[in-house]
Design an enzyme around this catalytic site. Structure first.
Site, short mmCIF file in Angstrom:
data_model
loop_
_atom_site.label_atom_id
_atom_site.label_comp_id
_atom_site.label_asym_id
_atom_site.label_seq_id
_atom_site.Cartn_x
_atom_site.Cartn_y
_atom_site.Cartn_z
CG ASP A 75 -1.76 1.50 1.50
OD1 ASP A 75 -2.47 1.63 0.38
OD2 ASP A 75 -1.52 2.13 2.32
CG ASP A 78 2.00 0.07 5.22
OD1 ASP A 78 2.00 0.19 3.94
OD2 ASP A 78 1.11 0.58 5.96
CE1 TYR A 227 -5.90 4.22 1.98
CE2 TYR A 227 -4.75 2.50 3.24
CZ TYR A 227 -4.74 3.43 2.44
OH TYR A 227 -3.71 4.03 2.23
CD GLU A 432 2.98 6.38 4.66
OE1 GLU A 432 4.04 5.96 4.14
OE2 GLU A 432 2.67 5.95 5.48
#
Length: 451
Positions: A75, A78, A227, A432
């Site tokens: 994703d 990670d 999510y 990120e």
């Protein structure tokens, strides 16, 4: 308020307070964005793997009855395979390829782009184990986030979670049906058998979504912290709109209109919100002119003097988590709209201002491996690792130097609402990276290259 007014005034005059309309190599950005997705690959890598620091990983991923669930994309920084944002990313990338194919071809990236989206599509086929079961996640987000290192060396438990009639998820299944349908259109010319396979899965999975209406993150509770879905009407409209585009079958248009709203103006276009996506798709490819106003209103909301605030240097800043992603997604929607003569000049100018902000108009790039002063410490585990046989663990997370590997093409989250940004690995908000961050961004770059 005064700062915002002055900022908006200058942005209206010049497009961006920092934007001197620099020239950027869009082809290079497209190529590197595709490389980012290759770096996110899980499973057995092909002999054509172009990421030298990546190898086979997670070869034991399987369903509760031993089904092969290898493949797909990790994703973000990670190693969980979250199906909902992965499917959204695939649909959005396919949409960009369909609308702006010439840009990929001119950059010599078209075949790479096809190969890029085939990877998750092949995975989704594996996840669709029957007409009444679809695997929507592999890996436990809470367990996964305790690990820092290479995916090739993971030893943690990686459970698989599915949706069924007893625990349904219309949002994730309809979104994946959209990815299948969009993918079938992309591959129709080059691989008709594969396109037929994708379309078959799209039809069956959409039927499952329609017949078993519920929110997936209530069925896959592990996904809720990462999510969490807020509804499924938009995905049921979105999936049906893509099936109508792929088949021209009236009942899919009827389904889309059953769930679609021509009056709602979307907050954003992202993994959770497809409203403006289906509105634009129904307008552009199904002749549903009633949706034009909502698309225009969405674009105007994102322009200066709209509801979205602007940073002093010109980024349309929607939220602290991934503001670059939101601006790039809005730019992508604007460019698709411009192609179909919705606010053509204004939409292109808005999109250019946002993508150029990201590419470096402020004096720094937000794309790893591209442009001036790009990020060198993205919050991304595997790229922080040195070459083998050196060990990789939380020491690399704390390493004050650049990541050992360059995660080419990755779009980082972005600045705060005052343009402040620190390139530091520990900042999982601003630094990120994620598959969904790059999807609309890549399509917008392609759109700018040819419109």
């Amino acid at each position: 308020m005064l700062i915002r007014f002055l900022c908006g005034f200058f942005i209206c005059l010049f497009g961006s307070t920092s934007g001197f309309h620099k020239d950027y190599d869009y082809g290079e950005v497209l190529g590197k964005s595709i490389l980012f997705y290759e770096a996110q690959r899980s499973g057995k890598l092909p002999s054509t793997n172009r990421i030298p620091w990546r190898e086979d990983s997670a070869l034991g991923d399987q369903g509760q009855n031993g089904e092969d669930l290898t493949g797909g994309w990790y994703d973000a920084g990670d190693f969980v395979k979250f199906g909902f944002p992965m499917a959204y990313s695939t649909t959005t990338l396919a949409w960009g390829i369909l609308e702006f194919r010439a840009a990929y071809e001119a950059a010599g990236q078209y075949e790479y782009a096809l190969d890029s989206i085939r990877w998750p599509l092949d995975y989704f086929i594996k996840c669709h184990v029957s007409d009444n079961e679809f695997y929507g996640q592999v890996g436990d987000g809470n367990i996964d986030h305790k690990y820092w290192g290479r995916p090739e060396e993971m030893t943690m438990e990686r459970p698989a979670f599915s949706v069924t009639p007893d625990a349904p998820g219309s949002d994730i299944t309809a979104e994946t049906a959209a990815a299948f349908a969009a993918g079938s259109l992309v591959f129709r010319e080059s691989d008709s058998d594969y396109a037929d396979t994708l379309l078959d899965h799209a039809k069956r999975l959409y039927t499952f979504a329609y017949d078993n209406q519920s929110i997936y993150s209530q069925s896959i509770s592990n996904a809720a912290d990462f999510y969490n879905s807020t509804g499924y009407d938009d995905e049921l409209a979105w999936g049906a709109a893509w099936l109508y585009r792929a088949t021209s079958e009236q009942h899919y248009l009827d389904r889309a209109l059953e769930f679609a709203s021509s009056s709602n103006v979307a907050w954003a276009y992202d993994w959770n919100e497809k409203t403006v996506g289906y509105q634009l798709l129904l307008f552009s490819t199904a002749g549903q002119t009633a949706f034009r106003y909502s698309v225009e209103s969405f674009i105007r909301d994102w322009m200066p003097r709209g509801s979205v605030i602007y940073t002093p240097l010109g980024l349309a800043w929607r939220a602290k988590w991934g503001p670059n992603r939101y601006a790039a997604n809005a730019a992508f929607i604007a460019l698709v709209a411009a192609k179909y003569d919705i606010m053509a000049t204004e939409a292109r100018d808005f999109a250019r201002s946002q993508i150029h902000y990201i590419l470096g108009d402020t004096g720094r790039s937000f794309v790893v491996g591209f442009g001036t002063n790009p990020p060198v410490q993205p919050h991304h585990s595997s790229s922080s690792c040195p070459d083998k046989p050196a060990e990789c663990d939380w020491d690399e997370f704390s390493n004050p130097g650049p990541n050992y590997q360059t995660l080419n093409g990755a779009l980082v989250g972005g600045p705060d609402q005052f343009d402040n940004y620190t390139d530091v690995r520990s900042d999982y908000i601003g630094n990120e990276v994620s598959c969904d961050y790059n999807a609309g961004f890549q399509g917008a770059v392609a759109g700018l290259a040819i419109l």
